[in-house]
Design an enzyme around this catalytic site. Sequence first.
Site, PDB file in Angstrom:
ATOM      1  N   GLY A  34       8.210  24.197   5.664  1.00  0.00           N
ATOM      2  CA  GLY A  34       7.447  25.161   6.463  1.00  0.00           C
ATOM      3  C   GLY A  34       6.938  24.550   7.758  1.00  0.00           C
ATOM      4  O   GLY A  34       6.966  25.185   8.819  1.00  0.00           O
ATOM      5  N   THR A  35       6.481  23.315   7.684  1.00  0.00           N
ATOM      6  CA  THR A  35       5.923  22.649   8.865  1.00  0.00           C
ATOM      7  C   THR A  35       6.959  22.554   9.978  1.00  0.00           C
ATOM      8  O   THR A  35       6.689  22.918  11.131  1.00  0.00           O
ATOM      9  CB  THR A  35       5.428  21.235   8.474  1.00  0.00           C
ATOM     10  OG1 THR A  35       4.400  21.383   7.497  1.00  0.00           O
ATOM     11  CG2 THR A  35       4.902  20.472   9.674  1.00  0.00           C
ATOM     12  N   ASN A  46      -2.758  31.019   3.360  1.00  0.00           N
ATOM     13  CA  ASN A  46      -2.666  30.084   2.243  1.00  0.00           C
ATOM     14  C   ASN A  46      -4.009  29.787   1.575  1.00  0.00           C
ATOM     15  O   ASN A  46      -4.041  29.373   0.425  1.00  0.00           O
ATOM     16  CB  ASN A  46      -2.005  28.783   2.686  1.00  0.00           C
ATOM     17  CG  ASN A  46      -2.565  28.260   3.985  1.00  0.00           C
ATOM     18  OD1 ASN A  46      -2.688  28.996   4.963  1.00  0.00           O
ATOM     19  ND2 ASN A  46      -2.920  26.994   4.015  1.00  0.00           N
ATOM     20  N   GLN A  60       3.800  31.511   2.184  1.00  0.00           N
ATOM     21  CA  GLN A  60       3.070  31.922   0.979  1.00  0.00           C
ATOM     22  C   GLN A  60       3.629  33.195   0.362  1.00  0.00           C
ATOM     23  O   GLN A  60       3.389  33.470  -0.809  1.00  0.00           O
ATOM     24  CB  GLN A  60       1.587  32.142   1.318  1.00  0.00           C
ATOM     25  CG  GLN A  60       0.830  30.873   1.604  1.00  0.00           C
ATOM     26  CD  GLN A  60       0.590  30.031   0.361  1.00  0.00           C
ATOM     27  OE1 GLN A  60       0.469  30.543  -0.751  1.00  0.00           O
ATOM     28  NE2 GLN A  60       0.519  28.727   0.545  1.00  0.00           N
ATOM     29  N   SER A 110       9.162  28.169   2.868  1.00  0.00           N
ATOM     30  CA  SER A 110       9.032  26.817   2.338  1.00  0.00           C
ATOM     31  C   SER A 110       9.419  26.808   0.867  1.00  0.00           C
ATOM     32  O   SER A 110       8.926  27.610   0.079  1.00  0.00           O
ATOM     33  CB  SER A 110       7.585  26.343   2.515  1.00  0.00           C
ATOM     34  OG  SER A 110       7.382  25.145   1.801  1.00  0.00           O
ATOM     35  N   HIS A 148       8.945  24.623  -1.656  1.00  0.00           N
ATOM     36  CA  HIS A 148       8.052  24.208  -2.761  1.00  0.00           C
ATOM     37  C   HIS A 148       6.946  25.225  -3.039  1.00  0.00           C
ATOM     38  O   HIS A 148       6.189  25.069  -4.005  1.00  0.00           O
ATOM     39  CB  HIS A 148       7.484  22.802  -2.515  1.00  0.00           C
ATOM     40  CG  HIS A 148       6.455  22.685  -1.444  1.00  0.00           C
ATOM     41  ND1 HIS A 148       5.127  22.523  -1.714  1.00  0.00           N
ATOM     42  CD2 HIS A 148       6.550  22.701  -0.104  1.00  0.00           C
ATOM     43  CE1 HIS A 148       4.445  22.431  -0.575  1.00  0.00           C
ATOM     44  NE2 HIS A 148       5.292  22.530   0.411  1.00  0.00           N
ATOM     45  N   THR A 158      22.163  15.201   8.960  1.00  0.00           N
ATOM     46  CA  THR A 158      22.951  15.498   7.759  1.00  0.00           C
ATOM     47  C   THR A 158      22.106  16.272   6.764  1.00  0.00           C
ATOM     48  O   THR A 158      20.969  15.896   6.480  1.00  0.00           O
ATOM     49  CB  THR A 158      23.446  14.182   7.114  1.00  0.00           C
ATOM     50  OG1 THR A 158      24.207  13.479   8.092  1.00  0.00           O
ATOM     51  CG2 THR A 158      24.301  14.459   5.883  1.00  0.00           C
ATOM     52  N   CYS A 179      -3.152  20.591   2.397  1.00  0.00           N
ATOM     53  CA  CYS A 179      -2.692  19.582   3.343  1.00  0.00           C
ATOM     54  C   CYS A 179      -3.856  18.889   4.037  1.00  0.00           C
ATOM     55  O   CYS A 179      -3.702  17.854   4.641  1.00  0.00           O
ATOM     56  CB  CYS A 179      -1.809  20.224   4.396  1.00  0.00           C
ATOM     57  SG  CYS A 179      -0.976  21.669   3.823  1.00  0.00           S
TER      58      CYS A 179
HETATM   59  C1  LIG Z   1       2.594  25.208   2.772  1.00  0.00           C
HETATM   60  C2  LIG Z   1       2.514  25.961   4.015  1.00  0.00           C
HETATM   61  C3  LIG Z   1       3.117  25.486   5.188  1.00  0.00           C
HETATM   62  C4  LIG Z   1       3.797  24.139   5.259  1.00  0.00           C
HETATM   63  O1  LIG Z   1       4.946  24.093   4.477  1.00  0.00           O
HETATM   64  P1  LIG Z   1       5.560  22.656   4.048  1.00  0.00           P
HETATM   65  O2  LIG Z   1       6.855  23.021   3.420  1.00  0.00           O
HETATM   66  O3  LIG Z   1       4.576  22.071   3.082  1.00  0.00           O
HETATM   67  O4  LIG Z   1       5.713  21.857   5.274  1.00  0.00           O
HETATM   68  C5  LIG Z   1       3.032  26.267   6.315  1.00  0.00           C
HETATM   69  N1  LIG Z   1       2.387  27.447   6.302  1.00  0.00           N
HETATM   70  C6  LIG Z   1       1.795  27.935   5.195  1.00  0.00           C
HETATM   71  C7  LIG Z   1       1.118  29.259   5.241  1.00  0.00           C
HETATM   72  C8  LIG Z   1       1.840  27.207   4.018  1.00  0.00           C
HETATM   73  O5  LIG Z   1       1.239  27.691   2.939  1.00  0.00           O
END
Ligand SMILES: *Cc1c(COP(=O)(O)O)cnc(C)c1O
Length: 376
Positions: A59-60, A138, A166, A186, A188, A224, A312
Amino acid sequence: MMYDEVLNTMLPFLKQQYGNPSSLHKLGISSHNAIKKAKNMIASLINSRQDEIYITSGGTESNNTVIYGVASYNKNKNHIIVSSIEHDSILQPCCQLEKKGFEITYLKVDENGLINPKDVEKSINDRTCLVSIMFVNNEIGTIQPIHKISDICSKNNILFHSDCSQSAGKLCIDVKNSKLDMLTISSHKMNGPKGIGALYVRSGTKLSPLIVGGGQQNGFRSGTENVASIVGFGIACKLSKDRLLQNFIHFNKLQGYLHHEINKKITHVKLNGNATRRIPNNLNFSFFGINGEDLITKLDEYGIAVSTGSACKSNTKKASHVLKSMGLSYERINSSIRITIGVHNTMNEMKQTVLVLDKIIKELRSISPLKYKYNF
Ligand SMILES: *Cc1c(COP(=O)(O)O)cnc(C)c1O
C-alpha cells in the site's frame, strides 16, 4: 493470519519454480504465467482489466506512486487535495511536495471522521491535478463517500485516487461502475503475504513511474517481480472475493457483539468514528481514565492483540492525527484503542475479550490519576 491456501500456493515458487518471469526459458515462462493468473485474480476483485493492475511492494508504494507520479507528470498543475486523515503513505509524500512548491489542501473531517464531498468541490481550482481520499480509514473504520467525490472529480476532469487498503476484499469495489482512476490495494490487509500490493490505474491515466530500471510491468514499475508473493496475493484476492459476503456477516456478528457487550459492561466509554458508516471489522473506543498503551500491554498478557492509532506509527508515541482531526480531546485520544477483527477470530474470543477488558479496565481505573474525576 495468512490463509492456508495462500501459503500452499506460494511454496513451490519459493523453491523449485524459481524462474525469472522475464526469462525466455520454460521456468521463466511458468513464472510469467503465474503472475498473469494472479493479476487476473487481483483484477477480478475490483472488476478491472488485468492490464490495469500494477504490482507494487504494498500500500505504501502504491500511494507514493500516485502522489509523486501524478505530481511529476503534471508540470503546470501543482495543487493536490487529500483528506487530513489519510494514511502517512499519502500525507508524507504530500509534505515532501509542499517543500517543492506544491500546494496541498488537507480537507477537514467532521467529529465522526467523515469528509463532506462539497468541501472537495469547493477546494478544486484550475491547478488541481489530483484528489486522493481513502475509502475506509484504518484507525476508525469510517467509510468515506468516495462515489460522490469521484463524480465531482470526473465532472471537473481531475484524477481521483482512493486508498482502498482497508476496504479491498471487505467491501464491494467495482471500478467499471465507478469513476475511480486509481486505487491502492495491500495484500496483508486481506490475509495475503506482507510486502506486496497493487495499484489499479485506469487505462489512459497519465502518471510517471516511481521506480525505474529494467522496464518490467510495461516500464511502469521496474524490478524483478516477487513471484511467490504475487501468487499468494492473487489467491488472497480470490478467497476474499469468494467469501466477501460470508466474511461480512461474520465480522458484523462479532463487531455487534463486542460493541453491545462493551457498552453494557463498561462505563465511561465512547466509540470513535461513525457508528453506521463503518467497516464491520473495526471498533475504536476511548475508555476514559485509562492510557491506551497501558491497556494494550495488559491485553497482550492475555494473548489479545489490539492497537492504538495506526499500527505503523505506534512506536513514535505521537497522538493519532486521525482522532486529532476529528477534534477529540487529548484525554479521549490518549484513552483510545482500536480493535480489529480478523476472519479467523471466533465468537468465543470476543466473549473472552469482553471479560478480560472488563477486568483490566477495573484494575487500571482503580489506580488512575483520574479516579476521582470520574468517581470510578
Ligand atoms: C496498511 C495501510 C497502508 C500501507 O500498506 P502497506 O502494505 O503496509 O505498505 C496504506 N493505507 C492504509 C489505509 C492502510 O491501512
